[in-house]
Design an enzyme around this catalytic site. Structure first.
Site, PDB file in Angstrom:
ATOM      1  N   LYS A 123       7.536  -1.037  -6.074  1.00  0.00           N
ATOM      2  CA  LYS A 123       8.864  -0.764  -5.246  1.00  0.00           C
ATOM      3  C   LYS A 123       9.928  -1.184  -5.998  1.00  0.00           C
ATOM      4  O   LYS A 123       9.984  -1.952  -7.047  1.00  0.00           O
ATOM      5  CB  LYS A 123       8.460  -1.664  -4.067  1.00  0.00           C
ATOM      6  CG  LYS A 123       7.561  -0.968  -2.891  1.00  0.00           C
ATOM      7  CD  LYS A 123       7.556  -1.368  -1.748  1.00  0.00           C
ATOM      8  CE  LYS A 123       6.468  -0.667  -0.578  1.00  0.00           C
ATOM      9  NZ  LYS A 123       6.122  -1.243   0.447  1.00  0.00           N
ATOM     10  N   ARG A 150      -1.787  -3.129  -0.652  1.00  0.00           N
ATOM     11  CA  ARG A 150      -1.885  -1.534  -0.821  1.00  0.00           C
ATOM     12  C   ARG A 150      -1.105  -1.355  -2.245  1.00  0.00           C
ATOM     13  O   ARG A 150       0.068  -1.780  -2.383  1.00  0.00           O
ATOM     14  CB  ARG A 150      -0.882  -0.952   0.285  1.00  0.00           C
ATOM     15  CG  ARG A 150      -0.706   0.455   0.483  1.00  0.00           C
ATOM     16  CD  ARG A 150       0.156   1.003   1.457  1.00  0.00           C
ATOM     17  NE  ARG A 150       0.442   2.130   1.675  1.00  0.00           N
ATOM     18  CZ  ARG A 150       1.211   2.843   0.785  1.00  0.00           C
ATOM     19  NH1 ARG A 150       1.996   2.123   0.029  1.00  0.00           N
ATOM     20  NH2 ARG A 150       1.378   4.107   1.096  1.00  0.00           N
TER      21      ARG A 150
HETATM   22  N1  HH2 Z   1       4.577   1.290   1.908  1.00  0.00           N
HETATM   23  C1  HH2 Z   1       4.855   2.631   1.600  1.00  0.00           C
HETATM   24  C2  HH2 Z   1       4.226   3.569   2.500  1.00  0.00           C
HETATM   25  N2  HH2 Z   1       3.494   3.152   3.539  1.00  0.00           N
HETATM   26  N3  HH2 Z   1       2.295   1.227   4.607  1.00  0.00           N
HETATM   27  C3  HH2 Z   1       2.110   0.034   4.812  1.00  0.00           C
HETATM   28  N4  HH2 Z   1       1.283  -0.444   5.718  1.00  0.00           N
HETATM   29  N5  HH2 Z   1       2.928  -1.078   4.042  1.00  0.00           N
HETATM   30  C4  HH2 Z   1       3.680  -0.550   3.053  1.00  0.00           C
HETATM   31  O1  HH2 Z   1       4.248  -1.368   2.283  1.00  0.00           O
HETATM   32  C5  HH2 Z   1       3.783   0.822   2.887  1.00  0.00           C
HETATM   33  C6  HH2 Z   1       3.435   1.822   3.743  1.00  0.00           C
HETATM   34  C7  HH2 Z   1       5.752   3.236   0.685  1.00  0.00           C
HETATM   35  O2  HH2 Z   1       5.193   3.369  -0.498  1.00  0.00           O
HETATM   36  P1  HH2 Z   1       4.440   5.036  -1.134  1.00  0.00           P
HETATM   37  O3  HH2 Z   1       3.507   5.474  -0.077  1.00  0.00           O
HETATM   38  O4  HH2 Z   1       3.998   4.760  -2.292  1.00  0.00           O
HETATM   39  O5  HH2 Z   1       5.722   5.804  -1.260  1.00  0.00           O
HETATM   40  P2  HH2 Z   1       6.309   6.924  -0.092  1.00  0.00           P
HETATM   41  O6  HH2 Z   1       6.585   6.351   1.018  1.00  0.00           O
HETATM   42  O7  HH2 Z   1       7.701   7.541  -1.066  1.00  0.00           O
HETATM   43  O8  HH2 Z   1       5.308   8.120  -0.086  1.00  0.00           O
END
Ligand code: HH2
Length: 279
Positions: free
Chosen positions: A196, A236
């Site tokens: 992040k 995660r």
């Molecule tokens: N962070 C992201 C997405 N989903 N779900 C939970 N429970 N907790 C988190 O911290 C969280 C989440 C954001 O990360 P990422 O999926 O890598 O990116 P994007 O939202 O751009 O797909």
């Protein structure tokens, strides 16, 4: 929990797994590397992300979940009820809900549910996030939502402070420092710091710019380890092998010692000597 984004625009792996075959292969690889859950998402929630239609999101995730779910536990990362329902029909057994509002789906389908805290919505959440006390606000919010889910009959409830979702770097660090307050709510805690942007701001590159997502592994693992030592039950992550190594170390540190000696990190005791004493 290994991240599998079937999207063109996720902040660190966008476009890599839009092709279903590549997505399935990566999901199986995450499981082989030691992920207990593969978190499949079809809509990016990065700051500024544009929403995706229900139909398109289902088209992205359903075939991938059908192929993965016989092999590994699958969670569906969505805020849409219809997508969550389709994902559960396809084999997902955990609804990872950044809106913390889909517990009725989990109750009806008899699957698990993750309640994550977010201030605002992805398009605008990072514009000027403010709290009187971020930890107290997040804890109160998650306590209420998790309580509603239990009341509705959900048996497998998780809470997640939502690192980076309507939060400044200072807010994220406060949530990590005070994670035990979230544990006191009484549900297993999930934490997602992986790659992040606050990690990039805390670790600028040689030119003084925040480091990009590809260079945030050390911070990702440091914060995942920090969360695990503070009591988080799941992290995660995008980089599963590194996180598994960290989890193994943390798990070792918390194992009861055969000698009946002190367990964990007591005052004056280093991680190295505690783990080393058992080897
Ligand atoms: N962070 C992201 C997405 N989903 N779900 C939970 N429970 N907790 C988190 O911290 C969280 C989440 C954001 O990360 P990422 O999926 O890598 O990116 P994007 O939202 O751009 O797909």
């Amino acid at each position: 929990m290994g991240v599998l984004n079937v999207t063109p625009d996720s902040f660190s792996d966008g476009g890599l797994y839009l092709d279903p075959e590549r997505a399935v292969a990566h999901g199986l690889e995450l499981a082989r590397q030691g992920a207990d859950v593969v978190d499949v998402g079809g809509e990016s929630s990065r700051p500024g992300a544009e929403p995706v239609s229900e139909r398109e999101e289902m088209r992205r995730v359903v075939p991938v979940i059908e192929a993965l779910s016989p092999h590994v536990r699958v969670s569906i990362d969505t805020v849409k009820r219809a997508v969550a329902e389709a994902a559960v029909t396809a084999g997902a057994t955990l609804v990872n809900d950044i809106s913390a509002s889909l517990w009725p789906v989990a109750a009806e389908s008899k699957v698990g549910w993750v309640a994550m805290h977010m201030q605002g919505e992805p398009r605008t959440m990072q514009q000027d996030p403010r709290y009187d006390d971020v930890v107290a606000d997040v804890v109160a919010f998650l306590r209420t939502r998790a309580g509603a889910a239990v009341e509705a009959g959900v048996h497998d409830v998780w809470v997640d402070p939502g690192i980076g979702f309507g939060k400044t770097t200072a807010h994220n660090l406060a949530l990590l420092h005070r994670l035990p307050e979230l544990l006191s709510v009484g549900f297993p805690v999930l934490v997602g710091t992986s790659r992040k942007s606050f990690l990039g701001r805390l670790a600028p590159d040689d030119s003084g710019q925040p480091s990009d997502a590809a260079h945030r592994l050390p911070g990702s693992i440091a914060t995942a380890t920090w969360a695990m030592l503070a009591g988080a039950s799941m992290v995660r992550v995008h980089d599963v092998p590194s996180a598994v190594q960290a989890a193994t170390l943390v798990g070792d540190v918390h194992l009861p010692q055969a000698t009946g000696g002190p367990v964990g990190l007591d005052e004056g005791q280093s991680l190295k000597t505690t783990a080393g004493s058992k080897r």
